[in-house]
Design an enzyme around this catalytic site. Sequence first.
Site, PDB file in Angstrom:
ATOM      1  N   TYR A 141      80.227  15.766  57.244  1.00 52.95           N
ATOM      2  CA  TYR A 141      80.953  16.023  58.890  1.00 52.95           C
ATOM      3  C   TYR A 141      82.353  16.710  58.370  1.00 52.95           C
ATOM      4  O   TYR A 141      82.890  17.527  58.882  1.00 52.95           O
ATOM      5  CB  TYR A 141      81.021  15.219  59.737  1.00 52.95           C
ATOM      6  N   LYS A 191      70.561   7.115  51.427  1.00 52.32           N
ATOM      7  CA  LYS A 191      69.491   7.946  50.829  1.00 52.32           C
ATOM      8  C   LYS A 191      69.827   7.838  49.357  1.00 52.32           C
ATOM      9  O   LYS A 191      69.705   8.807  48.552  1.00 52.32           O
ATOM     10  CB  LYS A 191      69.329   9.215  51.616  1.00 52.32           C
ATOM     11  N   ASP A 223      65.021   7.348  55.826  1.00 52.52           N
ATOM     12  CA  ASP A 223      63.779   7.864  56.626  1.00 52.52           C
ATOM     13  C   ASP A 223      63.087   6.531  57.107  1.00 52.52           C
ATOM     14  O   ASP A 223      62.329   6.489  58.186  1.00 52.52           O
ATOM     15  CB  ASP A 223      62.964   8.677  55.576  1.00 52.52           C
ATOM     16  N   ASP A 247      74.788   9.314  63.153  1.00 45.93           N
ATOM     17  CA  ASP A 247      74.496  10.043  64.304  1.00 45.93           C
ATOM     18  C   ASP A 247      73.012   9.948  64.676  1.00 45.93           C
ATOM     19  O   ASP A 247      72.830  10.008  66.021  1.00 45.93           O
ATOM     20  CB  ASP A 247      74.968  11.540  64.073  1.00 45.93           C
ATOM     21  N   ASP A 251      71.027   8.322  68.127  1.00 47.31           N
ATOM     22  CA  ASP A 251      70.196   8.836  69.105  1.00 47.31           C
ATOM     23  C   ASP A 251      68.571   8.294  69.422  1.00 47.31           C
ATOM     24  O   ASP A 251      68.169   7.970  70.215  1.00 47.31           O
ATOM     25  CB  ASP A 251      69.968  10.372  68.958  1.00 47.31           C
TER      26      ASP A 251
END
Length: 358
Positions: A141, A191, A223, A247, A251
């Site tokens: 970000y 990751k 993942d 983020d 959600d």
Amino acid sequence: MNKTITVLPGDGIGLEVVKATTVVLDKLAELYGHQFEYKYADIGGSAIDKYEDPLPPETVESCKNSDGVLLGAVGGPKWDNHPSGLRPEQGLLGIRKALQLFANLRPVTGHESLTDSSSLKKEVVDNVDLMILRELTGGIYFGKPQERRQMDGEEAALDTMVYKKSEIARIVRQGFEMAKLRRQKLTSVDKANVLESSRLWRETVEEIKQDYPDVELEHMLVDNAAMQIIRDPKQFDVVVTGNMFGDILSDAASMLTGSLGMLPSASIGEQAPGLYEPVHGSAPDIEGQGKANPLAMISSSAMMLKYSFGMLEEAETLDRAVSDVLSAGHRTGDIAKEGETILSTDEMTEKVIEALKK
Ligand code: IPM
Ligand code: MG
């Protein structure tokens, strides 16, 4: 106690849920003999309209000089292609950075009476209780360069995923501390099979683990984590992860509770006042129609009472009111099932106020 709160309604339903929350907070203050003073400031698209700046300096000043900050939401199609190139989201990212709010707490707690509105099976989501701890001021970000450039004779765009060891260490330490106060389990999501920044992340987690022998630690690739959160969310206690992974996972996790309209969040740093905002966005499709679910914003303000003001009893009273309202079957559109009565934002707010009891 007297507390000063900077209120940043922002855009879309941000205005509606923030208004609902201040009304509830005033009632709570009355109940406990506190005084909350609100200072309103602009952020996001509305600030672009007024000042050509998604984060005017006065807004930052006001936040720094208050005990806590409430933020509604920013963004909307109106500013998607603004001629100035300014974006409402720059305001949100800017205030997080300006106040150095590196730790974003996103608790996911399923309410029993709501499990029917989740798209997942009841037995999967019943009594879910996990905490996503998202790093908030670093990673892709904020990494530089972030730009357009010519590459091999064509247009290309570039973002940079970067984490300094100290940035990883401070959020991971918070993760261990939090796990210690909960069910003693920390899942670090990365990751590391692809990204160098994730390999440093994982190494750092391992080092800090030495100080927390009693906390069970597990590393999980992002993942796989996305899949596991849907498959068996009850395996998680505290999940610590970087900015972008947090983020996305939060959600996804919000659906465990039935609606994105239910998830609160707290953003905390070492010094500045904390910032409290719902995980949901500005929902321009229902803006100004009185349909917004105010509960995520109200629950976020309960986190402010707890983490910024140390008002533990008051926070509990507020959380209990929200819970009682849900148990009593009151629903806004996003969490209502076929045939159920749908309350407006104001009606739902009124129900919460009625349920406030010491
Ligand atoms: C969130 C939001 C923001 C983010 C957007 C609006 C910039 O999605 O708080 O989760 O990506 O951090
Ligand atoms: Mg998000």
